[in-house]
Design an enzyme around this catalytic site. Structure first.
Site, short mmCIF file in Angstrom:
data_model
loop_
_atom_site.label_atom_id
_atom_site.label_comp_id
_atom_site.label_asym_id
_atom_site.label_seq_id
_atom_site.Cartn_x
_atom_site.Cartn_y
_atom_site.Cartn_z
N HIS A 17 -25.99 -9.51 35.08
CA HIS A 17 -25.39 -10.71 34.49
C HIS A 17 -26.38 -11.41 33.56
CE1 HIS A 17 -22.97 -10.99 38.45
NE2 HIS A 17 -22.12 -10.56 37.53
N LYS A 41 -10.97 -16.15 48.25
CA LYS A 41 -12.17 -15.31 48.37
C LYS A 41 -13.17 -15.92 49.36
CE LYS A 41 -14.08 -12.40 44.88
NZ LYS A 41 -14.73 -12.27 43.59
N ARG A 90 -20.40 -1.78 33.02
CA ARG A 90 -21.41 -0.91 33.64
C ARG A 90 -21.03 0.56 33.59
NH1 ARG A 90 -21.24 -3.85 39.29
NH2 ARG A 90 -19.09 -3.52 38.70
N SER A 127 -22.88 -7.59 42.27
CA SER A 127 -23.06 -8.65 43.26
C SER A 127 -22.77 -8.14 44.66
CB SER A 127 -22.16 -9.84 42.93
OG SER A 127 -22.59 -10.47 41.75
#
Length: 153
Positions: A17, A41, A90, A127
């Site tokens: 990030h 979440k 990615r 993450s």
């Protein structure tokens, strides 16, 4: 002003990030790191911690702002006058997922999504991997900016 938002949960911010944000400030007048709030979440870090990690990482970069938002990203873009969404890719799976979101956002608004490929040295970091390393008492510090400091609970 060319303003872009870089949306995400940043639980926590990673070196990947960080790299995308640093490269984004070369393309835009302002990059707003927008932490999305999703009540469904379960986060490892509180919203305040995540925001502090990012603010500290970019404390000497006036072109980077950190905010939080609820709802659709395109609605938040309209609210703050951002014409671009910045996203990092990615791998091919990221591309397919992000492409669908970008097409949807273009259908809902006129906001353009700009993709940057992650640097090879950070392309494996996510993450969720960082959280797994932290849960298992591994050395997470090689995966995140120095601003991410975990205090034992």
């Amino acid at each position: 002003m060319k303003r872009a938002i870089f949306p995400g949960s940043f639980d926590p911010i990673t070196n990947g990030h960080y790299d995308i944000i640093k490269r984004g400030v070369k393309l835009f007048d302002e990059v707003i790191v927008a932490i999305g709030i999703n009540a469904d979440k379960k986060y490892m870090f509180s919203l305040e911690e995540r925001k502090a990690f990012i603010e500290k990482a970019f404390e000497n970069q006036p072109k980077v702002k950190v905010t939080t938002y609820k709802g659709l990203t395109v609605d938040y873009c309209k609210e703050i006058g951002a014409k671009f969404i910045l996203r990092g890719l990615r791998n091919p799976a990221d591309f397919e997922f992000e492409k669908a979101i970008a097409h949807t956002n273009r259908k809902l608004s006129k906001i353009e999504t700009v993709f940057l490929l992650t640097a090879a040295k950070t392309s494996y970091i996510s993450s969720s991997i960082v959280r797994d390393v932290i849960r298992n008492n591994g050395d997470y510090t090689v995966l995140v900016p120095d601003s991410v400091q975990i205090t034992p609970k």
